[in-house]
Motif scaffolding. Sequence first.
Motif, short mmCIF file in Angstrom:
data_model
loop_
_atom_site.label_atom_id
_atom_site.label_comp_id
_atom_site.label_asym_id
_atom_site.label_seq_id
_atom_site.Cartn_x
_atom_site.Cartn_y
_atom_site.Cartn_z
N ARG A 393 0.81 -1.23 0.00
CA ARG A 393 0.00 0.00 0.00
C ARG A 393 0.84 1.28 0.00
N VAL A 394 2.15 1.16 0.16
CA VAL A 394 2.99 2.36 0.24
C VAL A 394 2.92 3.13 -1.07
N THR A 395 2.92 4.47 -0.96
CA THR A 395 2.79 5.32 -2.14
C THR A 395 3.99 6.25 -2.29
N ALA A 396 4.11 6.83 -3.48
CA ALA A 396 5.21 7.76 -3.75
C ALA A 396 5.10 9.01 -2.88
N LYS A 397 3.89 9.54 -2.70
CA LYS A 397 3.72 10.73 -1.87
C LYS A 397 4.05 10.43 -0.41
N GLY A 398 3.67 9.25 0.06
CA GLY A 398 4.03 8.88 1.42
C GLY A 398 5.52 8.77 1.60
N SER A 399 6.20 8.23 0.58
CA SER A 399 7.65 8.09 0.64
C SER A 399 8.35 9.44 0.69
N VAL A 400 7.93 10.36 -0.16
CA VAL A 400 8.55 11.69 -0.19
C VAL A 400 8.35 12.40 1.15
N ALA A 401 7.12 12.36 1.67
CA ALA A 401 6.85 13.00 2.96
C ALA A 401 7.68 12.39 4.06
N TYR A 442 19.20 9.64 21.50
CA TYR A 442 19.76 9.62 20.16
C TYR A 442 18.67 9.96 19.15
N GLY A 443 18.94 10.95 18.27
CA GLY A 443 17.92 11.49 17.39
C GLY A 443 17.30 10.51 16.43
N LEU A 444 17.99 9.41 16.09
CA LEU A 444 17.42 8.44 15.16
C LEU A 444 16.17 7.79 15.74
N PHE A 445 16.08 7.70 17.06
CA PHE A 445 14.91 7.09 17.69
C PHE A 445 13.63 7.88 17.37
N PRO A 446 13.53 9.17 17.71
CA PRO A 446 12.31 9.90 17.34
C PRO A 446 12.19 10.13 15.84
N ALA A 447 13.31 10.34 15.14
CA ALA A 447 13.25 10.63 13.71
C ALA A 447 12.71 9.45 12.92
N PHE A 448 13.15 8.24 13.25
CA PHE A 448 12.67 7.04 12.54
C PHE A 448 11.19 6.84 12.80
N ILE A 449 10.76 7.03 14.06
CA ILE A 449 9.35 6.84 14.39
C ILE A 449 8.48 7.85 13.64
N LEU A 450 8.85 9.12 13.65
CA LEU A 450 8.08 10.14 12.95
C LEU A 450 8.07 9.88 11.44
N SER A 451 9.20 9.45 10.90
CA SER A 451 9.29 9.16 9.48
C SER A 451 8.37 8.00 9.10
N ALA A 452 8.37 6.94 9.91
CA ALA A 452 7.52 5.78 9.63
C ALA A 452 6.04 6.12 9.76
N LEU A 453 5.68 6.90 10.79
CA LEU A 453 4.28 7.30 10.96
C LEU A 453 3.81 8.17 9.80
N THR A 454 4.69 9.05 9.34
CA THR A 454 4.35 9.89 8.19
C THR A 454 4.15 9.05 6.94
N LEU A 455 5.02 8.07 6.74
CA LEU A 455 4.92 7.19 5.58
C LEU A 455 3.58 6.47 5.57
N VAL A 456 3.22 5.90 6.71
CA VAL A 456 1.97 5.14 6.80
C VAL A 456 0.76 6.07 6.62
N GLY A 457 0.77 7.20 7.33
CA GLY A 457 -0.37 8.11 7.29
C GLY A 457 -0.63 8.67 5.90
N VAL A 458 0.40 9.18 5.25
CA VAL A 458 0.22 9.77 3.92
C VAL A 458 -0.12 8.69 2.90
N SER A 459 0.48 7.51 3.01
CA SER A 459 0.20 6.44 2.06
C SER A 459 -1.27 5.99 2.15
N LEU A 460 -1.82 5.99 3.34
CA LEU A 460 -3.20 5.54 3.51
C LEU A 460 -4.23 6.51 2.93
N VAL A 461 -3.85 7.77 2.76
CA VAL A 461 -4.80 8.75 2.22
C VAL A 461 -4.47 9.13 0.77
#
Length: 534
Positions: A393-401, A442-461
């Motif tokens: 279900r992943v989309t190009a717009k979700g990936s860019v965001a 370590y910044g990768l912890f919050p950054a990875f979580i926010l990045s993954a949530l953004t990917l899922v959220g934008v891809s679903l819409v």
Amino acid sequence: MDSVGDYVIGGREVGPVVTGFSERASEMSGWLTLGVPADAFNTGIMAFLNGLGMIPADLLAWAGIAKRLRKYTEIVKSVTLPTFFETRLQDDTGLVKGVSSVVLMLFEGGYVGAQIVAAGTLLQVLTGVEPWIGIITGGVIVVGYTMLGGYFAVAWSDYFQGAIILAAFIVLPIIAYTSYGLPFDELANVGGGSLTSITAGMTGWAALFGVISYAAIGLGVPGNPHIMVRFMGIDRVKNIRLAALVAQLFMFAAYAGAALVGLYAIVVFGQGNVAQADNAMPRLTLELLPSVVAGVVLAAALAAMMSSADSQLLVATSAVVEDVYHGFINPQATEQQLVRYSRYVTLGLGGASIAFAYLAKNTPIYTLVLDYAWGGLGAAIGPTLVAALWWKRVTAKGSVASMVVGASTMILWTQLSTVLNALNAMPSQEASPFLYQFVGVYGLFPAFILSALTLVGVSLVTNPPRGVDEHFDIFDKPLSAVTSEPGGGTPSYVTDGGRTTDGDGARDVSPKAVTEADAIRAHVEAADYWDEQE
């Protein structure tokens, strides 16, 4: 070096042992040889937690990413991750390829600079030369052989350099043990007992976020292209298991040995007698070994830096030449032109990395790698790569965001405490211990979580790509059933993902499986068999 596929991934002809060594050597870098001993020198046995995230994350990458990425990239004939993303996500705007290329150039260039800084640090300890001389010397060597030999030079040099690294971190702790025994009793008398605490004496939220920071290092594995190209470049899918075994044994021995080196440096010198923690490994080597043997062992540190810098430089080059120049500026460029331009770009990016290294020469190597390179790539690229291989279900717009959010969060988080202090908004440890410690995670912890949530959220819409079910079905078939040469690589790479133009002038970025019938048609056409004879 007849094609850009040869230059970037070695024509998919590199065997499992070389691939396994190269995959680990390309990641370990000056961060392992100088950074991890420095971390152990500062924190004690807590430095063993550097493997807490890395070892399981790398194993999961070999088990869950390597086979699928190797097959999918050959099926769609992609030799770089940005091209793979564009093809897999069917993005006809070029945005996915463009954003991911910029991310790779930015953070991989910083990664190369970090390795060159490490080379300058080591040469200063060994010879007393000014850091800028070591930076230029190390940079010229790495840029030179990468420019000339491409992936083959990188993979095979990583193999020999990796062997030196492994030998050094096995031999050095053994020699130290014969002279001093186990270091733990001595460490218990230093630093108030914190050096023998797995949390470095921290308790509460500080201990929790400290452990999380070490574990979060592993989140960077799927997002670092210099690791992923090893999966893409292995000769056969069935050899992935052997390559994974080689890589895991290498990593376990090297991580344990690097931490022990830092601990023994405390025993030998005491924490107050080493000017910079990054000097712990070379100082201990010079102390314990005869000069000739010490020279060979210290070559391991330089080897680690070179094996990472060359890999990262090659990935950054491919982003410029293949994904930007060939993808947007000159789609009709010949293979010979692309190889020639790849060498030019390697030289140019190498020069820029040397300049960055000079500017950042006073920054600790551990910080340079984790904050400004590894973390940025992991947060920006990692979620998209995993999703592209496992989520239909992943989309190009979700990936860019996701890429924009991940990269931005990682950059901002590294400066968050400085900004909050400047604004007098930093939470106090007494009033809010949770927020105080969370800001320092370590910044990768919050950054990875926010990045993954953004990917899922934008891809679903947003609208998903079409026909993905058919593409995923390919994973259940042997690669020989869907490529033109059973048991081997595709003979010529369509390096822009096999793009064509439809009747409306739009770019067709849908994956194209190459069947045996396609191969027969191509051979007949190439032979001019049906051409009318004059």
